[in-house]
Design a protein around this motif. Structure first.
Motif: not given
Ligand code: GLN
Length: 237
Positions: A121-137
């Motif tokens: 489920t998705s909710d509204r965040g308090e801030t917008r997430a903008v930029g690079e995203v990285r992660g270990d799959i």
């Protein structure tokens, strides 16, 4: 729609969900299949057209709140995508498309029903997430680290029916800890831009899922590999 040996790839609603060069994901999948000698047919299915139920891979992209809510309504009313997933189709769902695969999401200040095809489920965040995203799959998928660009207001909560696609090493993703989700042959991510240009191993995973192969002939991914190394070496990793 085509002969049995041809891979059929559908791009869902390019008229609504194509804000971030999402066509690139379709082109990359088709090209990487063709380079392996796999015949491909691609279909761009607009929101006023019925959704084919027998394709092998479905792609759904990112978009603003209004088109996202409309896309969800139309896909629910059409029902074809539910049938395709029930028959084992592979899916890449990005950002708005990822959110609408879940139980519900927020758009224009309203909670909207999702397709219920991913336990999120998705909710509204308090801030917008903008930029690079990285992660270990998730190691079970056997892929190199994810790198991408994110731009979303929503935050996503994962239920027990899905696993996180990655553990975040930079950026926000779902909630600052995990990024994306996967279950069966459905893969959702906040990385767009298009994601498969930066993460060709994900394209190959979708192709392997679709044709039922354990491996594919390797391709020269020098440029994508170089970009990944550069991004992973960048500050904040
Ligand atoms: N409208 C959604 C959000 O802001 C999805 C945005 C997107 O697809 N980039 O969370």
């Amino acid at each position: 729609m085509s002969t049995e040996s041809t891979l059929r790839i559908v791009w869902i609603y390019p008229d609504l969900l194509s804000t971030y060069g999402d066509r690139g994901n379709l082109l990359i999948l088709a090209r990487r299949a063709a380079l392996r000698g796999i015949g491909v047919e691609t279909y761009e299915v607009r929101s006023d057209q019925p959704m084919p139920t027998t394709a092998d891979i479905y792609l759904i992209g990112g978009g603003e709140d209004g088109p996202q809510a409309l896309a969800a309504q139309r896909l629910i009313a059409d029902g074809g995508l539910h049938r395709a997933v029930g028959q084992g189709a592979a899916v890449l769902a990005i950002c708005a498309g990822y959110q609408l695969f879940g139980e519900s999401f927020f758009a224009k200040g309203t909670r909207c029903a999702g397709l219920g095809l991913l336990d999120i489920t998705s909710d509204r965040g308090e801030t917008r997430a903008v930029g690079e995203v990285r992660g270990d799959i998730d190691p079970r998928l056997g892929l190199p680290p994810l790198t991408g660009f994110e731009n979303h207001g929503g935050r996503t909560h994962l239920g027990p029916g899905v696993a996180p696609l990655a553990r975040v090493t930079a950026g926000i993703g779902n909630d600052g800890r995990t990024e994306g989700a996967w279950a069966g042959k459905i893969l959702g991510t906040y990385a767009h831009g298009p994601a498969l240009a930066r993460n060709p191993a994900i394209a190959d995973l979708l192709l392997r899922w679709a044709i039922g192969a354990d491996s594919l002939v390797p391709l020269d991914d020098t440029w994508a590999d170089r970009l990944r190394s550069e991004r992973l070496a960048a500050a904040g990793t």
